[in-house]
Design a protein around this motif. Sequence first.
Motif, mmCIF file in Angstrom:
data_model
loop_
_atom_site.group_PDB
_atom_site.id
_atom_site.type_symbol
_atom_site.label_atom_id
_atom_site.label_comp_id
_atom_site.label_asym_id
_atom_site.label_seq_id
_atom_site.Cartn_x
_atom_site.Cartn_y
_atom_site.Cartn_z
ATOM 1 N N LEU A 239 0.823 -1.214 0.000
ATOM 2 C CA LEU A 239 0.000 0.000 0.000
ATOM 3 C C LEU A 239 0.852 1.258 0.000
ATOM 4 C CD1 LEU A 239 -2.796 -1.045 2.531
ATOM 5 C CD2 LEU A 239 -3.007 -0.821 0.046
ATOM 6 N N GLY A 240 2.035 1.180 0.573
ATOM 7 C CA GLY A 240 2.909 2.347 0.633
ATOM 8 C C GLY A 240 3.392 2.808 -0.729
ATOM 9 N N HIS A 241 3.279 1.932 -1.728
ATOM 10 C CA HIS A 241 3.662 2.304 -3.092
ATOM 11 C C HIS A 241 2.511 2.976 -3.840
ATOM 12 C CE1 HIS A 241 7.752 0.879 -3.661
ATOM 13 N NE2 HIS A 241 7.467 -0.196 -2.946
ATOM 14 N N ARG A 242 1.329 2.991 -3.231
ATOM 15 C CA ARG A 242 0.181 3.661 -3.860
ATOM 16 C C ARG A 242 0.251 5.157 -3.548
ATOM 17 N NH1 ARG A 242 -3.648 -0.765 -4.026
ATOM 18 N NH2 ARG A 242 -2.336 -2.609 -4.404
ATOM 19 N N ASN A 243 -0.267 5.970 -4.453
ATOM 20 C CA ASN A 243 -0.184 7.425 -4.288
ATOM 21 C C ASN A 243 -1.384 8.039 -3.581
ATOM 22 O OD1 ASN A 243 2.333 7.688 -5.626
ATOM 23 N ND2 ASN A 243 1.305 7.562 -7.616
ATOM 24 N N SER B 20 4.682 -2.392 14.675
ATOM 25 C CA SER B 20 6.032 -2.938 14.513
ATOM 26 C C SER B 20 7.103 -1.870 14.646
ATOM 27 C CB SER B 20 6.165 -3.625 13.139
ATOM 28 O OG SER B 20 5.388 -4.802 13.095
ATOM 29 N N HIS B 21 6.693 -0.660 15.047
ATOM 30 C CA HIS B 21 7.626 0.446 15.302
ATOM 31 C C HIS B 21 8.398 0.839 14.041
ATOM 32 C CE1 HIS B 21 6.655 -1.729 18.885
ATOM 33 N NE2 HIS B 21 7.730 -2.510 18.875
ATOM 34 N N TYR B 22 7.762 0.668 12.875
ATOM 35 C CA TYR B 22 8.449 0.918 11.605
ATOM 36 C C TYR B 22 7.696 1.936 10.741
ATOM 37 C CZ TYR B 22 12.713 -1.740 10.679
ATOM 38 O OH TYR B 22 14.025 -2.159 10.629
ATOM 39 N N THR B 23 7.146 2.960 11.361
ATOM 40 C CA THR B 23 6.383 3.949 10.601
ATOM 41 C C THR B 23 7.257 4.721 9.617
ATOM 42 O OG1 THR B 23 6.636 5.401 12.532
ATOM 43 C CG2 THR B 23 4.501 4.309 12.253
ATOM 44 N N HIS B 24 8.573 4.668 9.805
ATOM 45 C CA HIS B 24 9.497 5.338 8.882
ATOM 46 C C HIS B 24 9.724 4.533 7.610
ATOM 47 C CE1 HIS B 24 11.874 2.466 11.219
ATOM 48 N NE2 HIS B 24 12.697 2.403 10.179
ATOM 49 N N PHE B 25 9.220 3.305 7.569
ATOM 50 C CA PHE B 25 9.549 2.375 6.494
ATOM 51 C C PHE B 25 9.146 2.886 5.111
ATOM 52 C CE2 PHE B 25 8.157 -1.080 3.677
ATOM 53 C CZ PHE B 25 9.354 -1.769 3.512
ATOM 54 N N THR B 26 7.921 3.363 4.953
ATOM 55 C CA THR B 26 7.438 3.768 3.632
ATOM 56 C C THR B 26 8.301 4.866 3.031
ATOM 57 O OG1 THR B 26 5.148 3.138 4.126
ATOM 58 C CG2 THR B 26 5.476 4.714 2.346
ATOM 59 N N LEU B 27 8.625 5.865 3.824
ATOM 60 C CA LEU B 27 9.437 6.976 3.339
ATOM 61 C C LEU B 27 10.814 6.488 2.884
ATOM 62 C CD1 LEU B 27 9.748 10.095 3.015
ATOM 63 C CD2 LEU B 27 10.686 10.105 5.335
ATOM 64 N N GLU B 28 11.487 5.746 3.732
ATOM 65 C CA GLU B 28 12.829 5.284 3.392
ATOM 66 C C GLU B 28 12.795 4.273 2.253
ATOM 67 O OE1 GLU B 28 16.651 3.724 3.042
ATOM 68 O OE2 GLU B 28 14.874 2.485 3.417
ATOM 69 N N HIS B 29 11.806 3.396 2.267
ATOM 70 C CA HIS B 29 11.716 2.350 1.255
ATOM 71 C C HIS B 29 11.506 2.947 -0.136
ATOM 72 C CE1 HIS B 29 10.840 -1.675 -0.320
ATOM 73 N NE2 HIS B 29 9.873 -1.102 -1.014
ATOM 74 N N ASN B 30 10.563 3.889 -0.242
ATOM 75 C CA ASN B 30 10.227 4.456 -1.549
ATOM 76 C C ASN B 30 11.307 5.378 -2.100
ATOM 77 O OD1 ASN B 30 7.882 3.043 -1.232
ATOM 78 N ND2 ASN B 30 6.538 4.810 -1.121
ATOM 79 N N TYR B 31 11.874 6.217 -1.227
ATOM 80 C CA TYR B 31 12.836 7.221 -1.678
ATOM 81 C C TYR B 31 14.298 6.786 -1.494
ATOM 82 C CZ TYR B 31 8.957 10.535 -1.960
ATOM 83 O OH TYR B 31 7.773 11.169 -2.287
#
Length: 353
Positions: A122-126, A141-152
């Motif tokens: 879902l993090g890859h959806r706009n 899972s204490h990983y709310t930073h994941f989408t930002l770091e993963h995508n960029y």
Amino acid sequence: MKFNDLKYLTAFLIPICALVGVSYPKYFSFLTPVFAFILIPIIELFTTENKTNLLEKEKVKKNKSKFFDFLLYLNLPLVYFILITALIQINQQDLSYLEILGLVVSIGIVLGSNGINVAHELGHRNDFWSQQVARLLLLPSHYTHFTLEHNYGHHAKVSTPEDPATAKLNQSLYSFWWTSSTGQYKNAWKIQKKLLNTKEASFFSLKNDMLINSFLQISYFTLLFLFFSWKIALLAIFMGIVGFLLLESINYLEHYALLRQQKKSGRYEPVKEIHSWNSNHLLGRIMLYELTRHSDHHYRANKKYQVLDYHSTSPELPYGYPTSILIAFIPLLWFALMNPRVPKEMKRSASKI
């Protein structure tokens, strides 16, 4: 929707196992890890891989179908229901340390497979709602930073020494857990700072996703301690750690020792289907929403899970994800199995780092 599309309902088998464990902890607290890391590997040993791809007209239909999105969104209430039910059960019942351990591991697996994994998709959806559901699925899972770091970060630097989520040749899984988790968190803040500068936004801004994520994470921890005892709150935190370690174990498999060639200009060659380890073991594929077709995901990151393709040129894991993770727990065995499979040119590049 075709009957064959119902195969993705198997992704709910792990949450179902966890619910059985929560309901009957005396007998089934370890049912989820047994199912995920014993039963599935055994089944995959006796089942063939599926390397077929959809026809273009089928992809068009499946891309438009809301059924596949519904399956993803359904994980949000399910994950939180299982988590809260487990914490209440542990709080109210007189469970043994072994039963509690089983539930912590079981819920952690759910947070990783049906939480972070779905959040990744879902993090890859706009669209706004997909992004928010992804954020909430990452929260336990204490990983709310994941989408930002993963995508960029990860998708830009994958298969280079600059990507903490790309395991180095002869790096053990245990070393990778530390370097990847800490490196991604640091990168997320660096990426956020650059984005704020580009948008000319202040640090204390609604455009600062990392600030919002930090607030949500602190709020989550606070609520745990307010509604439960400190012991139960700590168990919830440990469940989250199991969840993100499962993610990092998968990261370890997906890009181990694969490197893009660096040009004379200093830039790296474009990401191709050869820069991720692929797996076509059917059960693992459908239970993880095609995450194991990772080569095509990195090759075309905007593709939805239901239309990802197999590429014959992609490097292949000899076993499915659950079996591969078990092997990775024994570094010398993992190196003996995987190092000979690393393409020679990539191995030469890795030896220079």
